[in-house]
Scaffold this motif. Structure first.
Motif, PDB file in Angstrom:
ATOM      1  N   ARG A  22      -3.204  -0.585  -2.670  1.00 40.50           N
ATOM      2  CA  ARG A  22      -2.113   0.387  -2.526  1.00 40.50           C
ATOM      3  C   ARG A  22      -2.677   1.786  -2.255  1.00 40.50           C
ATOM      4  NH1 ARG A  22       1.225   2.828  -0.611  1.00 40.50           N
ATOM      5  NH2 ARG A  22       3.115   3.686  -1.552  1.00 40.50           N
ATOM      6  N   THR A  25      -3.755   1.936   1.522  1.00 38.06           N
ATOM      7  CA  THR A  25      -2.648   2.086   2.475  1.00 38.06           C
ATOM      8  C   THR A  25      -1.983   3.446   2.355  1.00 38.06           C
ATOM      9  OG1 THR A  25      -1.074   1.021   0.939  1.00 38.06           O
ATOM     10  CG2 THR A  25      -2.198  -0.405   2.545  1.00 38.06           C
ATOM     11  N   SER A  26      -1.950   3.999   1.140  1.00 44.95           N
ATOM     12  CA  SER A  26      -1.261   5.281   0.947  1.00 44.95           C
ATOM     13  C   SER A  26      -1.994   6.437   1.610  1.00 44.95           C
ATOM     14  CB  SER A  26      -1.051   5.562  -0.545  1.00 44.95           C
ATOM     15  OG  SER A  26      -2.226   6.038  -1.174  1.00 44.95           O
ATOM     16  N   ARG A  29      -2.445   4.228   6.429  1.00 42.15           N
ATOM     17  CA  ARG A  29      -1.280   3.731   7.160  1.00 42.15           C
ATOM     18  C   ARG A  29      -0.011   4.528   6.886  1.00 42.15           C
ATOM     19  NH1 ARG A  29       0.500  -1.777   4.934  1.00 42.15           N
ATOM     20  NH2 ARG A  29       1.575  -0.361   3.497  1.00 42.15           N
ATOM     21  N   ASP A  30       0.200   4.947   5.644  1.00 46.05           N
ATOM     22  CA  ASP A  30       1.469   5.557   5.258  1.00 46.05           C
ATOM     23  C   ASP A  30       1.529   7.064   5.492  1.00 46.05           C
ATOM     24  OD1 ASP A  30       2.071   3.022   4.442  1.00 46.05           O
ATOM     25  OD2 ASP A  30       1.885   3.424   2.288  1.00 46.05           O
ATOM     26  N   GLN A  31       0.432   7.691   5.900  1.00 49.86           N
ATOM     27  CA  GLN A  31       0.396   9.143   6.018  1.00 49.86           C
ATOM     28  C   GLN A  31       1.027   9.652   7.310  1.00 49.86           C
ATOM     29  OE1 GLN A  31      -0.709  11.750   3.881  1.00 49.86           O
ATOM     30  NE2 GLN A  31      -0.560  10.025   2.417  1.00 49.86           N
ATOM     31  N   ARG A  34      -2.633  11.237   9.608  1.00 48.33           N
ATOM     32  CA  ARG A  34      -3.660  10.281   9.178  1.00 48.33           C
ATOM     33  C   ARG A  34      -5.050  10.902   9.255  1.00 48.33           C
ATOM     34  NH1 ARG A  34      -1.016   5.066  12.333  1.00 48.33           N
ATOM     35  NH2 ARG A  34       0.627   4.676  10.778  1.00 48.33           N
ATOM     36  N   PRO A 106       3.410  10.205   1.464  1.00 50.87           N
ATOM     37  CA  PRO A 106       3.222  10.246   2.924  1.00 50.87           C
ATOM     38  C   PRO A 106       2.979  11.635   3.497  1.00 50.87           C
ATOM     39  CG  PRO A 106       4.990   8.744   2.358  1.00 50.87           C
ATOM     40  CD  PRO A 106       4.615   9.447   1.082  1.00 50.87           C
TER      41      PRO A 106
END
Length: 277
Positions: A22, A25-26, A29-31, A34, A106
């Protein structure tokens, strides 16, 4: 355009593989913004579930195209040693810290990285949570004004380490991370402030800080008390604190290490409300 930046994330055998995934990904991918690379420091041998997450990370399954560099240390060096090794591997001057069990929101890097145009070190507010990200708990925020940060630093760490972004050159100029059990970050930030680093904090909470079972218990005990004695002695010898501040800190921070764990969270919440009043 914001400067290119690296994310530095250490992991070791005691971390939880699900939390680690987690965290990965935080920060990728989730930003909204990036990073230009993710540097994962593997601090010694890790069990199979963590190794599996590492393989998926290197294969790009979790990072949405963010380049990944894995620094595998043959033995466990501890947090300070792992972070020093990771900083040496980072390709960019601006480095964002992340931990293997926290969650970056994010908007984190989109908010923080542009601020680095004018500073050497900053963090943000963080929000504690236990099992469910959707059920936030205590918010931990620190001042944004550099003078207030410097004053607070004589008594307490004025930055939230899981949400820190800094310049590699400023960290190096202060001597880098040095081992001091559970207080490595505070000691680094004291030396950066003493060396004249430009600092601030973002008021917005940008990281969810996991405080599962035992989190407040780990903030006390004899090991941390011994580290506290070392830290206060170093701060005094550096000239960062006065003899009067040294004595005050030994009493206030020393006693805090022996507050019963059940009382530590409400006591910390009361201190936060008092500080912000």
């Amino acid at each position: 355009m914001p400067e290119p930046f690296s994310v530095l994330l250490p992991v070791y055998r005691g971390d939880d593989a699900g939390f680690f995934e987690r965290a990965i990904t935080s920060v990728t991918r989730d930003q909204e913004l990036r990073p230009d690379e993710l540097v994962v420091v593997v601090d010694g041998p890790v069990p199979a579930p963590i190794a599996a997450v590492l393989r998926r990370t290197e294969a790009g399954e979790l990072t949405a195209g963010v380049p990944v560099r894995v620094v595998a240390l043959p033995t466990n060096l501890g947090l300070a040693g792992a972070l020093q090794a990771g900083l040496a591997a980072c390709r960019h001057e601006v480095v964002a810290r992340a931990d293997a069990d926290d969650v970056s929101l994010p908007q984190r890097f989109a908010r923080q990285v542009p601020l680095m145009a004018d500073v050497d070190l900053l963090s943000s507010a963080v929000v504690e949570f236990e099992a469910d990200e959707a059920q936030p708990g205590l918010q931990r925020a620190w001042p944004a004004d550099p003078e207030e940060i410097a004053r607070l630093a004589r008594l307490a760490d004025p930055f939230n380490h899981p949400s820190v972004v800094y310049r590699r050159s400023a960290v190096a100029a202060a001597g880098g991370y040095q081992h001091l059990a559970r207080l490595e970050d505070y000691w680094l930030f004291v030396r950066m402030l003493h060396a004249g680093a430009r600092v601030t904090n973002a008021a917005e909470p940008l990281v969810l800080y996991r405080v599962g079972a035992g989190a407040y218990r780990r903030r006390g005990g004899w090991e941390l008390f011994r580290s506290e004695l070392v830290l206060q002695g170093r701060m005094l010898r550096l000239g960062f604190t006065t003899p009067a501040q040294f004595a005050r800190n030994l009493v206030v921070r020393g006693v805090w290490r022996f507050v019963p764990p059940a009382l530590r969270r409400p006591a910390y919440a009361a201190f936060t409300r008092w500080r912000d009043a």
